[in-house]
Scaffold this motif. Structure first.
Motif: not given
Length: 1139
Positions: A825-852
């Motif tokens: 959710x925090x990364x989604x907020x960054x994605x909406x506020x700063x769309x030109x920012x390149x965001x690299x995210x670490x997740x605990x479960x690989x299956x959750x990357x579909x929500x990025x």
């Protein structure tokens, strides 16, 4: 001097040493008494008990003898029945009297006298009345006393005695014998075996008693034989009941009723205990037998808690190798198997291969059950979902110590979480430290895009052409999926040079020559070598390295050479030989030259290394063709020292570093090269880095607070020339040190160093600050990505990359997959506020990357979701590889690197190669991973093969892949209507519609929002607009609906932009750097590992390179080395090489 002899009295005679030497004479005048101590009462009865009962081995022999006598008595009874004549006598006399011969009577008397006088006295233990009333004692009396009476009263020798009841005494003796056997051999047999033995013996005793009882009682009735009685009992107990054999007299009928009642009571109890033990055994697992361990191969997997994802990742990766199909996996886990794991292990594919044992690696008994001493390997994995990761590491360390103590020769593969705990398990054969690899990979993601995806694809097993992902991608209609899927099957393999078809012909030639021609001829990418007498692997040792027949070659290919088929095409080869012939002055071999392939004039300004003086590697102009410019220079078989000196990576070729600008001098930005003087943990690999001459005071490391040395309070005030790299983490752990080191390595150009800002939830400790204060442009700030003000203060509007590290406190959740909820959710907020920012995210479960970067109504993302489901159903271990965030390298999970540890069982070099690629280890002479960008000036190269030749012939770089970015044309976001652009173009009838369409494209290109948060004003505005426009045709209605959605989107984006600008103004920051309309959400990025030679290069392609070690060219003289370290290292090692 004081006389000591006069002050210290002499010892008594009995304590003197000479009395000890005299022996018995010294005891004559002694009043001491010798006392003997006994463990048991020193009586004859106790000594007999000690020998016959308490002593394990002697008691076992006695019980075995007792068991044999019981069986002998039952056997003598059967002989007596067979020798008896049932026709003698009439009435009830055949039941009371039997015909017993004198020799048979004598044997039975001897047997029972032995049992009575030898075993009976020792069975009386404890309360005598309790022992007398026991059933075994009563049976002994019933069978033994009558035979003793017949000795003194011969008339009773033919009296019937129920000797067949000794079968129950034999059963009792067997149980005691098994217990003594376990005590004697010091081994605990399974309770399941004991219970099965008791059940079988009980059933046999019931049947034998019924057979003998029915046969004897029917002597006065049907005169049944033993076989008839056996037939009757089997038919009766099996509830068949044919009725052809039935008891005739009432005593036999009564015996049948009693036996059925006893069976109905005893057998269900036995079966219930057996079922209970079976269920307990299913929970705790069984034993891996010694016979299986000696005849079969198995590995042991030790974990704290077994999750279904961890199990499937291990099994899929382990059994992906063909030569591991016959291996067995023994899982040793202290917790009970959960329902999901149990269901999976019941699948026939796994039930025959996987054995689950509930136990602890700290217990030798459990390690013995798993046959750890015979195992081929032991994998010890840490529980990364624990709240206290340090405690999880401590458990892993103890398990590793326990296994090493129990089985010193068993290879250990250990996964550790914290780098500071790594030195405790240095004895292990292979160690993967999670935080080391994680932070180094995230750091390289900032300068070499999608490094995490590159490494993940390289370390997983693709199974060659049988990979489900590769097959599915070739059937796709998307061109990028075909290329990406085909190239993702590449792995790292090894082979001896003299045994190789790929590389044998390049013996005695340079490494770059072998790498280029092997790729040109076979499509394989040679990336490294290892000498026979050296354990160190060298990645791209450079053009000066000469290939030897004993070298081990490491290459990237779809499959290993042993599984490849070679088809020669003579005609094709002759045609190309005629085209590639060259007879210039250099007299190089024909196959070492690549002609211009029909290209027109090529500019020579970029064909060599950029240097102000010195020769270039361009081919000389041929006579008669002055207007034609030469093509790319050939790759030399043996390095030319003069040309290499011109391309020396240590040579000072850039004016920007040798003569620093006035701003740099005034700001004190002159850096030195050296090893960091302080490491935050033991065991970190020393890396040559850019360092400051003097360490920065701790107060100056704080970005958002001024001090007496500077007054800056935000990122913009520093005036950085390069964009920032922001790392959002919970704590400043020691692993974060590995994020800074690769970004400050000596081969990174000084003018391309990006400032690093650590956005920490908790303040760092002094030890961490002491480690980072020597690095240039490294700052920290206490804050969170939840807070917009903290993001603006740390300079998010000036950042090139934002790295969001998974927080340890959120890794464990009641629902496993919810551990990533806050991060997503925090990364989604960054994605909406700063769309030109390149965001690299670490997740605990690989299956959750579909929500990025989630888009609920994006048809293209939904299609990729269906593709992922298909891959998962086919058993792919990388089903998520076609997800856009993973393909673009925007998301990473450390669990994806678990395969690195599993693969090291087959490829023991994979961990070393990965550490070299990530910069965790620096071996002298080994290259490093970097990247270059294809610009418009470089498009004359055209193909990947020509780029390969250009790099090998000039700088000695080895390309291994391409990162490509394309515009996504088929994206339909949630805020658009469900018609495509092509369908909308068909609706243009008039000029107004054309103008409207253009306006529509301009308004929609700036935003691809996923979940519009519609404000009330926006909705009212759209409603008023819809009321003013009358409804006409269907096309007009669609146009109005589209306009309404555009207004919603524009209103939302404007509100978000106004929110950010207002907060920046409130904080005293200038909103000039905030680019709210720069939107790259329609871009599609993916990786091509080792693409085919004829792959066309495109604009903005980023090429992954393994660049030679600059220090390998430094002369051995001390002065030149000093000058190189301090002044000239890394002058030409730029991340973006201009061709």
């Amino acid at each position: 001097m004081v006389d000591l002899d006069s002050e210290v009295p002499p010892l008594p005679p009995r304590y003197r040493f000479r009395d000890l030497l005299l022996g018995d004479q010294g005891w004559q005048s002694d009043d001491r008494v010798q006392v003997e101590f006994y463990m048991n009462e020193n009586t004859f009865k106790e000594r007999l008990k000690l020998f016959f009962i308490k002593n394990q081995r002697s008691s076992l022999r006695i019980r075995l003898f007792n068991f044999s006598l019981k069986l002998l008595s039952c056997f003598l009874y059967i002989i007596r029945v067979l020798l008896d004549d049932p026709t003698q006598g009439h009435g009830w006399s055949p039941i009371i009297w039997v015909n017993r011969s004198l020799p048979l009577w004598g044997l039975q008397v001897i047997t029972y006298c032995d049992m009575l006088f030898i075993f009976l006295p020792f069975s009386l233990k404890g309360n005598i009345w309790e022992q007398i009333l026991r059933i075994p004692f009563l049976l002994e009396i019933i069978n033994a006393v009558p035979f003793i009476i017949t000795i003194f009263w011969p008339v009773l020798r033919n009296l019937f005695i129920p000797v067949f009841l000794n079968c129950w005494l034999a059963k009792h003796a067997l149980e005691n014998m098994i217990n003594d056997l376990h005590r004697a051999i010091q081994r605990t047999q399974s309770a399941m075996f004991n219970q099965v033995l008791i059940l079988i013996s009980t059933l046999l005793c019931l049947i034998f008693t019924c057979i003998c009882g029915i046969q004897h009682l029917e002597r006065a009735g049907n005169k049944l034989t033993l076989f008839d009685s056996l037939y009757f009992c089997i038919v009766t107990f099996s509830t068949v009941g044919f009725g052809d054999v039935t008891p005739k007299i009432w005593p036999s009928k009564l015996l049948v009723v009693i036996m059925i009642c006893v069976a109905l009571v005893v057998l269900p109890i036995q079966f219930e205990q057996l079922a209970y033990l079976w269920m307990e055994r299913q929970k705790s697992g069984g034993n891996y037998s010694r016979h299986r361990a000696q005849t079969e191969k198995h590995v042991v997997l030790c974990v704290s808690s077994l999750k279904i994802d961890l199990l499937m990742d291990f099994l899929n990766e382990f059994y992906a190798h063909p030569r591991l199909q016959d291996y067995y996996v023994v899982i040793l886990c202290p917790t009970e198997m959960d329902a999901q794991v149990r269901r999976v292990l019941q699948i026939p594919m796994w039930s025959q291969r996987v054995i689950y044992l509930q136990g602890s690696a700290l217990k030798d008994q459990d390690l013995l059950r798993a046959k750890m001493d015979d195992a081929e390997a032991c994998f010890i994995l840490s529980s990364r979902c624990e709240v206290d990761r340090t405690a999880a590491d401590h458990q892993t360390i103890l398990r590793a110590w326990a296994v090493k103590d129990f089985a010193p020769n068993c290879p250990l593969y250990v996964q550790i979480l914290k780098p500071e705990n790594k030195f405790h398990i240095k004895f292990a054969d292979h160690v993967v430290c999670e935080e080391e690899f994680k932070y180094a990979m995230l750091a390289l993601n900032c300068i070499c895009p999608a490094t995490s995806t590159l490494i993940t694809l390289l370390v997983h097993t693709s199974r060659g052409q049988q990979c489900p992902c590769l097959k599915e991608s070739q059937q796709s209609s998307e061109q990028w999926q075909k290329m990406y899927g085909r190239c993702s099957g590449n792995e790292v393999f090894h082979i001896n040079l003299e045994e190789s078809t790929f590389f044998a012909e390049y013996e005695g030639k340079s490494f770059t020559y072998a790498s280029f021609h092997a790729h040109k001829k076979f499509g394989v990418c040679l990336i490294g070598v290892r000498k026979e007498d050296n354990k160190n692997i060298l990645l791209n040792p450079g053009p000066r390295y000469i290939m030897s027949s004993t070298d081990i070659c490491f290459y990237i290919n779809i499959t290993k050479e042993e599984n490849s088929a070679f088809k020669k095409q003579e005609k094709h080869r002759k045609r190309h030989e005629s085209k590639l012939s060259y007879h210039g002055a250099s007299r190089l071999p024909v196959h070492s030259i690549i002609a211009s392939m029909g290209t027109v004039a090529i500019d020579l300004q970029d064909t060599g290394c950029r240097t102000s003086s010195g020769p270039t590697l361009a081919l000389p102009s041929e006579g008669g063709k002055e207007g034609r410019r030469p093509s790319i220079a050939p790759v030399l078989e043996v390095a030319d020292s003069s040309s290499l000196q011109a391309c020396d990576l240590l040579s000072d070729q850039s004016e920007d570093e040798t003569t620093p600008s006035d701003d740099e001098v005034s700001a004190g930005f002159e850096y030195a090269k050296g090893y960091p003087p302080y490491s935050p943990y033991i065991g970190s690999s020393p890396t040559f880095c850019h360092l400051l001459h003097e360490k920065v005071p701790f107060c100056c490391l704080r970005l958002d607070k001024g001090c007496q040395h500077n007054y800056y309070e935000d990122a913009k005030a520093y005036g950085f020339k390069n964009k920032l790299i922001i790392v959002a983490a919970e704590t400043a752990g020691n692993g974060l040190y590995n994020f800074i080191v690769p970004l400050r390595a000596y081969y990174r150009p000084k003018k391309e160093l990006n400032p690093i800002v650590l956005l920490l939830d908790n303040p760092p400790d002094m030890h961490f600050l002491d480690a980072i204060c020597w690095f240039p442009m490294v700052y920290y700030m206490v804050g969170s990505i939840d807070n917009l003000d903290d993001l603006l203060r740390c300079g998010v509007t000036f950042a090139a990359n934002m790295v969001v590290v998974d927080k340890e406190s959120t890794m464990s959740a009641e629902e496993d997959y919810m551990a990533d909820a806050k991060t997503i959710v925090n990364v989604q907020t960054l994605f909406r506020l700063f769309s030109s920012l390149s965001i690299i995210t670490e997740l605990t479960h690989p299956a959750n990357m579909r929500f990025m970067q989630f888009r609920a109504k994006d048809c293209y993302s939904l299609a990729l979701s269906k593709l992922e489901k298909k891959e998962r159903e086919k058993g792919s271990n990388l089903a998520f590889m076609f997800r856009l965030p993973f393909a673009a390298g925007r998301v990473f999970s450390i669990s994806m690197l678990d395969t690195l540890l599993y693969q090291s069982f087959v490829k023991d070099y994979m961990i070393s190669i990965t550490r070299l690629l990530l910069g965790l280890d620096t071996t002298p002479g080994s290259g490093f991973l970097c990247s270059m960008k294809i610009t418009e000036e470089d498009l004359w190269i055209r193909t990947y093969a020509r780029l390969y030749q250009k790099l090998c012939s000039s700088t000695g770089d080895i390309p291994i892949g391409v990162y490509r970015t394309e515009s996504q044309k088929l994206t339909t976001s949630e805020s658009q209507i469900s018609i495509s652009v092509e369908e909308w173009e068909d609706t243009k009838d008039t000029r107004d519609q054309v103008n409207y369409r253009n306006n529509h494209r301009n308004s929609t290109s700036s935003d691809q929002s996923d979940h519009p948060l519609l404000r009330r004003k926006s909705m009212q505005w759209a409603r008023r607009l819809s009321r003013r426009v009358p409804r006409h045709s269907g096309k007009t209605a669609e146009r109005i609906s589209q306009q309404r959605m555009n207004l919603y989107r524009r209103s939302e984006r404007q509100e978000l932009a106004e929110l950010v600008k207002n907060r920046m103004k409130h904080l005293g920051l200038s909103p000039a750097g905030y680019d709210e309309m720069n939107d790259h959400q329609n871009n599609l990025s993916y990786i091509l590992i080792n693409p085919s030679p004829d792959t066309r290069l495109e604009l903005n392609d980023i090429v992954y390179l393994i660049r030679p070690d600059p220090l390998a060219y430094v002369p051995n003289t001390a002065s030149s080395r000093k000058d190189s370290f301090c002044n000239t290292v890394g002058q030409d090692t730029r991340e973006e090489t201009q061709l």
